[in-house]
Scaffold this motif. Structure first.
Motif, mmCIF file in Angstrom:
data_model
loop_
_atom_site.group_PDB
_atom_site.id
_atom_site.type_symbol
_atom_site.label_atom_id
_atom_site.label_comp_id
_atom_site.label_asym_id
_atom_site.label_seq_id
_atom_site.Cartn_x
_atom_site.Cartn_y
_atom_site.Cartn_z
ATOM 1 N N PHE A 133 0.849 -1.197 0.000
ATOM 2 C CA PHE A 133 0.000 0.000 0.000
ATOM 3 C C PHE A 133 0.879 1.239 0.000
ATOM 4 O O PHE A 133 2.085 1.160 0.267
ATOM 5 N N LEU B 193 0.446 5.005 1.719
ATOM 6 C CA LEU B 193 -0.387 5.858 2.560
ATOM 7 C C LEU B 193 0.074 7.299 2.383
ATOM 8 O O LEU B 193 1.240 7.613 2.612
ATOM 9 N N VAL C 183 -4.943 7.884 8.350
ATOM 10 C CA VAL C 183 -5.326 6.580 7.792
ATOM 11 C C VAL C 183 -5.567 5.630 8.952
ATOM 12 O O VAL C 183 -4.714 5.501 9.830
ATOM 13 N N LEU D 266 -6.166 1.718 10.289
ATOM 14 C CA LEU D 266 -6.108 0.288 10.013
ATOM 15 C C LEU D 266 -7.215 -0.324 10.857
ATOM 16 O O LEU D 266 -7.194 -0.209 12.084
ATOM 17 N N LEU E 7 -8.687 8.042 5.086
ATOM 18 C CA LEU E 7 -8.702 6.744 4.412
ATOM 19 C C LEU E 7 -8.802 5.643 5.452
ATOM 20 O O LEU E 7 -8.190 5.741 6.522
ATOM 21 N N CYS F 296 -8.273 1.475 5.916
ATOM 22 C CA CYS F 296 -7.702 0.278 5.327
ATOM 23 C C CYS F 296 -8.271 -0.900 6.124
ATOM 24 O O CYS F 296 -7.932 -1.076 7.287
ATOM 25 N N ILE G 222 -5.135 -6.918 3.028
ATOM 26 C CA ILE G 222 -6.012 -5.760 2.939
ATOM 27 C C ILE G 222 -7.268 -6.154 2.181
ATOM 28 O O ILE G 222 -7.194 -6.551 1.012
ATOM 29 N N MET H 184 -9.311 -0.679 0.719
ATOM 30 C CA MET H 184 -8.859 0.612 1.231
ATOM 31 C C MET H 184 -9.617 1.706 0.494
ATOM 32 O O MET H 184 -9.758 1.638 -0.729
#
Ligand code: ATP
Length: 343
Positions: free
Chosen positions: A26, A28, A34, A36, A205, A207, A214, A217
């Motif tokens: 990914f 970022l 972001v 997770l 964002l 994810c 993942i 996302m």
């Protein structure tokens, strides 16, 4: 200065036979928050620890702000981490806690403490510098932990479930504080949580992770309105996932009934169809999926129903201001919007 905050290229991390992170790639972006997100054991914390340098990858390459850090120790990565437990030193004052990293990095104590004081002030903690951590509220301790991380001017700020030690009311306020600060200072933040509402509320964002990979996302609205598969649909809020068929643009079959509903393009044919509970309205008559209310609950702002239909049980949430139905009543479910799933 256009490099991404963090890049993973085919990163894996195994613990014995467990692949905690499995071939993840990914990029970022800088200046974004972001999250997770994913269920327990999906690999969020391991991903964060790989960024921090607290774990080294079994395979793959990691970049922070354009620099290959794959083999660098945590101290060389220009990241800072805020832990769930805050990890403040209990015997040091607030200002000593915040200055600590600067002193360890070679700054003179007086300068480090002046900088720490300025950081505390910018987080609204002026006047608390001489207290011990035990003399602060949970929310204040959290902010001191953030101050201690920020004073190091990290390229990336990492948060590991930062709100889990706070009560529900405080959690909302502190997450707004973190978001405001991130925007005000243009920080690159990576934030681990298992709480989907928290993720929706604070992120640029999200994810979504599943079994070390993942799942998807995207922005909060993309993930909510356009989930790739049933796992993401269900994890990002609630969804009724029903086996159906797409006939053409805006036309589907569910439980033997042909229905019209707003939807994204999807090739004709059998498909799993996700229906958000609030995308259904209940009527007494008209076009739609016929059903019978089996449960009804009033929750103040909303009402929740279970409706038995030919397409199975459908969970419906309506505004409390909408017409109310009682268990046993025949209803028509009007689907305002449906989501044909790809996976
Ligand atoms: P949680 O929300 O419960 O913290 P998580 O998504 O953060 O979960 P990880 O902590 O990254 O998940 O763990 C991913 C997998 O790797 C799990 O199966 C976990 O048991 C395993 N794991 C993590 N750390 C270690 C370790 N040090 N030794 C062995 N296995 C580990």
């Amino acid at each position: 200065m256009t490099a991404d905050a963090v890049v993973f290229e085919r990163v894996s991390k195994s613990f014995g036979a467990v692949r905690a992170v499995d071939d993840v790639s990914f990029a970022l972006p800088r200046g974004a928050l972001v999250t997770l997100l994913g269920p327990s054991g999906c690999g969020k914390t391991t991903t964060l620890r790989l960024i921090a340098g607290l774990e080294l990858p079994t395979r793959g390459r990691i970049e922070i702000a354009g620099r290959d850090v794959t083999r660098l120790a945590a101290a060389e990565r220009r990241i800072a981490m805020v832990f769930q437990s805050y990890a403040l030193f209990p015997h040091m004052t607030v200002v000593e806690n915040v200055a600590y990293g600067l002193v360890v990095g070679g700054a003179r104590r007086t300068e480090a403490e002046a900088e720490a004081g300025a950081m505390l002030a910018s987080l609204g903690l002026e006047g608390l510098g001489q207290r011990l951590p035990a003399e602060l509220s949970g929310g204040q301790q959290q902010r001191v932990a953030v101050a201690r991380a920020l004073v190091l001017r990290p390229e990336v700020l990492l948060f590991d479930e930062p709100l889990s030690n706070l009560d529900a009311r405080l959690r909302r306020r502190v997450r707004e504080d973190i978001r405001d600060l991130q925007k005000r200072l243009g920080l690159s933040v990576i934030y681990v949580t298992h709480d989907q509402q928290e993720a929706l509320a604070v992120s640029d964002l999200v994810c979504v992770m599943r079994s070390g990979r993942i799942a998807q996302m995207g922005t909060p609205t993309e993930l909510y309105d356009d989930p790739a598969d049933a796992f993401v649909a269900d994890f990002m809020g609630e969804a009724n996932v029903i086996a159906g068929e797409v006939l053409g643009p805006g036309r589907i079959v569910l439980g033997g009934t042909t229905l019209e509903a707003a939807m994204r393009d999807h090739p004709p044919g059998p498909a799993q169809i996700a229906v958000r509970p609030e995308a259904v309205s209940l009527r007494r008559e008209g076009e739609g999926l016929k059903g019978r209310v089996s449960r009804a609950a009033f929750l103040g702002q909303t009402r929740e129903y279970e409706v038995e239909t030919d397409a199975g049980t459908i969970f419906v949430v309506t505004p409390a201001s909408a017409e109310a139905f009682a268990p046993g009543e025949a209803v028509i479910c009007r689907l305002e919007r449906v989501i044909p799933l790809r996976g």
